[in-house]
Design an enzyme around this catalytic site. Sequence first.
Site, short mmCIF file in Angstrom:
data_model
loop_
_atom_site.label_atom_id
_atom_site.label_comp_id
_atom_site.label_asym_id
_atom_site.label_seq_id
_atom_site.Cartn_x
_atom_site.Cartn_y
_atom_site.Cartn_z
N GLU A 95 -10.63 4.13 4.03
CA GLU A 95 -9.73 4.89 3.16
C GLU A 95 -10.13 4.61 1.71
O GLU A 95 -10.14 3.46 1.27
CB GLU A 95 -8.27 4.51 3.40
N THR A 111 -4.84 6.55 0.34
CA THR A 111 -6.06 7.37 0.32
C THR A 111 -5.98 8.43 -0.77
O THR A 111 -4.99 9.15 -0.88
CB THR A 111 -6.26 8.04 1.68
N GLN A 149 -3.50 2.73 15.48
CA GLN A 149 -2.39 3.16 14.62
C GLN A 149 -1.54 4.23 15.30
O GLN A 149 -0.30 4.19 15.24
CB GLN A 149 -2.95 3.70 13.30
N HIS A 178 -3.94 14.21 0.55
CA HIS A 178 -4.14 13.41 1.75
C HIS A 178 -2.92 13.51 2.67
O HIS A 178 -3.06 13.74 3.88
CB HIS A 178 -4.39 11.95 1.38
N TYR A 237 1.24 5.70 -0.47
CA TYR A 237 0.77 6.90 0.22
C TYR A 237 0.93 8.05 -0.77
O TYR A 237 1.70 8.97 -0.57
CB TYR A 237 1.64 7.09 1.47
N GLU A 260 -9.99 12.89 7.72
CA GLU A 260 -9.94 14.21 7.09
C GLU A 260 -11.31 14.89 7.08
O GLU A 260 -11.42 16.09 7.36
CB GLU A 260 -9.43 14.08 5.65
N LYS A 283 -3.86 -1.87 10.44
CA LYS A 283 -4.14 -2.01 9.01
C LYS A 283 -4.42 -3.44 8.59
O LYS A 283 -4.88 -3.67 7.47
CB LYS A 283 -2.96 -1.47 8.20
N ASP A 299 -9.19 0.50 2.37
CA ASP A 299 -8.20 0.03 3.33
C ASP A 299 -8.64 0.47 4.72
O ASP A 299 -8.34 1.57 5.17
CB ASP A 299 -6.81 0.59 2.99
N TYR A 319 2.41 2.93 15.56
CA TYR A 319 3.12 3.10 14.29
C TYR A 319 4.56 3.57 14.43
O TYR A 319 5.36 3.43 13.50
CB TYR A 319 2.34 4.03 13.36
N ARG A 368 -7.65 4.05 13.67
CA ARG A 368 -6.81 5.24 13.86
C ARG A 368 -6.20 5.31 15.27
O ARG A 368 -5.05 5.74 15.43
CB ARG A 368 -7.62 6.51 13.60
N ARG A 420 1.48 17.48 12.59
CA ARG A 420 2.78 18.15 12.70
C ARG A 420 2.70 19.65 12.43
O ARG A 420 3.69 20.35 12.61
CB ARG A 420 3.79 17.52 11.73
N GLU A 455 -9.43 4.21 -1.84
CA GLU A 455 -8.22 3.91 -2.61
C GLU A 455 -8.59 3.20 -3.92
O GLU A 455 -9.71 2.74 -4.11
CB GLU A 455 -7.28 3.01 -1.80
N ASP A 503 0.85 -1.19 0.00
CA ASP A 503 0.00 0.00 0.00
C ASP A 503 0.88 1.24 0.00
O ASP A 503 1.79 1.37 0.84
CB ASP A 503 -0.90 -0.01 1.24
N THR A 524 -8.86 -5.49 4.28
CA THR A 524 -8.76 -4.58 3.13
C THR A 524 -9.74 -5.09 2.09
O THR A 524 -9.63 -6.24 1.64
CB THR A 524 -7.35 -4.55 2.55
#
Length: 416
Positions: free
Chosen positions: A196, A347, A238, A130, A125, A361, A251, A231, A242, A235, A139, A198, A123, A255
């Site tokens: 997600e 995503t 994760q 996204h 990114y 989001e 994850k 997917d 992660y 959250r 961040r 995808e 998978d 899927t």
Amino acid sequence: MSVSFVPIPEGSDFPLENLPYAVFSKKSKPDKHRLCVAIGDYVLDLKEVAQYYAPEHQAALQSHNLNLLMSLGHEAWDAVRTRTQELLTKGSVVDVNDLRTVCLIPQSEILLHLPAEIGDYTDFYSSIHHATNVGIMFRGADNALMPNWRHLPVGYHGRASSVVVSGTPIRRPLGQTLPEGAEKPVFGACRLLDFELEMAFFIGGPGNQLGEPIKVDDAWKNVFGFSLMNDWSARDIQKWEYVPLGPFTAKNLGTTISPWVVTTAALKPFLLDNFPQEPEVLPYLRQTLPFNFDINLEVSLKPADDNETLISKSNFKHLYWTPLQQIAHHTITGCNLRPGDLMASGTISGETPDSYGSLLELCWRGTKTVELQNGKTRKFLQDYDEVIIRGHCEKNGLRIGFGTCAGQVLPAHPVD
């Protein structure tokens, strides 16, 4: 434009120009898996018509999954597609009555299964919108994209065993989370379950030998076709797990992919220029061929015993990194790909809030709500919610569709 003798309803995903592949069984014989293509509201049983194809293609068409056909390479794919269109066109070279009575089966009478035996699943990114949104949330705007993001297709190796076909329920996972302000993790059911939006593609051709990279402008030979994907993501699990190695149990809960595989050949009328990339990427990722597509994507959410609500509309064209660059980067180390391997986009979000491809989001990390019908709202998925993803291309009266990719959330197992 050729016309099929099979009636094609207005707005159908499956005209003669599409012919997506799937693996099916009759409801009366659910264990007998066979290959088919979709045409209107029917499927053409490829095992029943295999004798009308070139001898070197017949074994693949009589198989129980698409792996053997995928392995034959792009010239064989084109030949099989052309022959299938000939069989289904008015004035067909074979007895139309035989096709109608023996080889064409209403879709209402079949079950659909995973289209291939998936050996490996990766998978990526690849949507800049996204990645930017997620970066801003966690961040801040000044450090939204990590330093490597514009230089290489970021990805992770997923769990092939938990890839399931549309319609398969997904169990809310159990796991560790760290509640806000807590010093120690707790164990329990995921509280922030997400989807997600995808798309995925299947690897075809003979693949590459271990140690031999695939050049970016040759990588198209290894793209058999595309499917829709959800997917599912936990959250809260994760967030805790992660660091430092990335997604794991958040994850691998499931899927979902659509059963139909739309070939690259069917998507050619919808080719677009690749997403502009700045700064210029390293030479092994510099792609000269266009391999971006105008594919309309949408997500609907359906609570239990209620109507569905359209909550997002996006488009494949928003992907910064193309499938060809994904293949080139995946294999630059010499990693060997095999027919039936699955690669996903990550995503796919657009520039506007109504085009975001996840609840993370759409609800902006839980600070907003998504309005549904009948006064209901969501921040993350509740038990028995169903997520339905659809996709299609449309241009000059031609519509190429992907069917649906749907799954319902089941409650978590009780905690002892």
